[in-house]
Scaffold this motif. Structure first.
Motif, PDB file in Angstrom:
ATOM      1  N   SER B  47    -100.875 -30.311  11.594  1.00  0.00           N
ATOM      2  CA  SER B  47    -101.079 -31.707  11.946  1.00  0.00           C
ATOM      3  C   SER B  47    -101.625 -32.493  10.752  1.00  0.00           C
ATOM      4  N   ALA B  48    -102.625 -31.908  10.077  1.00  0.00           N
ATOM      5  CA  ALA B  48    -103.231 -32.585   8.932  1.00  0.00           C
ATOM      6  C   ALA B  48    -102.199 -32.779   7.818  1.00  0.00           C
ATOM      7  N   ARG B  50     -98.892 -32.869   8.083  1.00  0.00           N
ATOM      8  CA  ARG B  50     -97.874 -33.840   8.502  1.00  0.00           C
ATOM      9  C   ARG B  50     -98.357 -35.259   8.238  1.00  0.00           C
ATOM     10  N   MET B  51     -99.603 -35.513   8.647  1.00  0.00           N
ATOM     11  CA  MET B  51    -100.134 -36.870   8.468  1.00  0.00           C
ATOM     12  C   MET B  51    -100.318 -37.181   6.988  1.00  0.00           C
ATOM     13  N   TYR B  52    -100.805 -36.194   6.234  1.00  0.00           N
ATOM     14  CA  TYR B  52    -101.021 -36.429   4.809  1.00  0.00           C
ATOM     15  C   TYR B  52     -99.724 -36.855   4.127  1.00  0.00           C
TER      16      TYR B  52
END
Ligand code: SF4
Ligand code: SF4
Lengths: 116, 222
Positions: B47-48, B50-52
């Protein structure tokens, strides 16, 4: 009491804030939420003893991760209040909404729009 | 169990930043217990990341999978059909799992997502401490069940060095002297006679001194 609070706040009920995981918070941002806050019972008043302390730690960890990836960690907050404090609940919703307004929309949401 | 710790997200970003399509691969065993590389940590890292990357204007495809174990071929085979589609795999298993995955999938770069630390135990949630260095010739029978190899900073076998003071090791005031622990335990067991026996010279060839090791068990081979 018929108290007013901003309609942008969506409530997700959990049995205890101790149930909230870092992943729930991150996913909310992935899905475009502009901010997330956990509202737990007063410290020392958790029915499961340490649920709200755990929530606070997870909120802090989520803040760190969000700071690392360029989404302000300030968008995640933890509040404690007792179940009889309806007016305070509405006040917190207002405070959080103002905080997020100042920060602007979630950059991930905007990046997703661009990518689409 | 094998104790590992999370790697900083920045370090993983650096490894995979040029990929378009990666798999984050967790392991259901030790790294799940020490909360560094199980299904949940896979989800958080994915998740981290992907957002980054989205935030960087890069739409990277990041899939998640967690295997029962990465140190066994039969479980690694479960990704046989899908592995080829990825530019890289980030393995959250211990160093053993990372290497074994790399051995099974030659053409895909495998990056470690955790730092593998030691063989240890969970003293309390969030606190893991070392207990064994896999020396290959266990001496616990003679030392009251406390390991001088992993718990004495100097790996001494015949009592403490001169630096032991008030039960603490000379390398740190926060570290119990392994030999003090052994003596306390031998006293409690009324086995101080064991302490008087001189240890024969330990055969360190079964430790790392003998190079990479292996265990061959013909009795269980098929
Ligand atoms: S003596 Fe060797 S095998 Fe036994 S616990 Fe210590 S390091 Fe491990
Ligand atoms: S103080 Fe104790 S644990 Fe530390 S090196 Fe000396 S004998 Fe080993």
């Amino acid at each position: 009491m018929r108290l007013q609070y901003p309609s942008s706040v969506k409530i997700i009920r959990v049995p205890c804030t101790g149930k909230i995981d870092i992943l729930h918070i991150l996913r909310a941002f992935e899905k475009g939420a502009d901010g997330v806050y956990a509202v737990g019972c007063m410290e020392g008043d958790c029915h499961y003893n340490s649920g709200n302390f755990r929530a606070r730690k997870r909120v802090e960890q989520a803040q760190k991760i969000l700071n690392t990836i360029g989404v302000s960690g300030e968008r995640v907050q933890m509040y404690n209040l007792s179940s009889s404090e309806g007016p305070l609940f509405a006040e917190i919703a207002q405070e959080m909404t103002e905080r997020i307004r100042k920060l602007g929309p979630n950059p991930i949401k905007q990046a997703m729009k661009k990518a689409a | 169990m094998i104790v590992a710790d999370k790697k900083p997200i920045e370090e993983i970003v650096e490894e995979v930043k040029d990929c378009d399509n990666i798999l984050i691969l967790g392991c259901n065993e030790c790294v799940t217990v020490c909360e560094a590389g199980g299904k949940k940590e896979v989800g958080i890292l994915a998740s981290a990341l992907r957002m980054y990357f989205l935030n960087q204007g890069k739409d990277m495809k990041i899939d998640e999978r967690t295997l029962e174990r990465q140190c066994d071929q039969e479980y690694l085979d479960e990704i046989r059909d899908i592995a080829d589609q990825y530019d890289a795999i980030v393995s959250l298993a211990c160093g053993v799992g990372v290497q074994f995955t790399a051995e099974q999938y030659h053409s895909i770069p495998i990056y470690p997502g955790v730092n593998t630390c030691f063989l240890g135990a969970t003293e309390e949630r969030g606190l893991w401490t070392e207990r064994c260095q896999a020396c290959g010739q266990c001496v616990l029978a003679r030392t009251g069940g406390i390991c001088p190899v992993s718990r004495c900073a100097k790996r001494l076998l015949n009592g403490p060095c001169g630096g032991s003071s008030n039960g603490m090791c000379e390398i740190s005031k926060e570290l119990a002297c392994g030999w003090q622990l052994i003596v306390n335990r031998l006293e409690a067991l009324d086995k101080m006679d064991d302490y008087e026996k001189i240890f024969p010279i330990k055969d360190w060839s079964t430790d790392r001194a003998g190079g990479p090791r292996k265990v061959v068990r013909e009795d269980v081979q098929i």
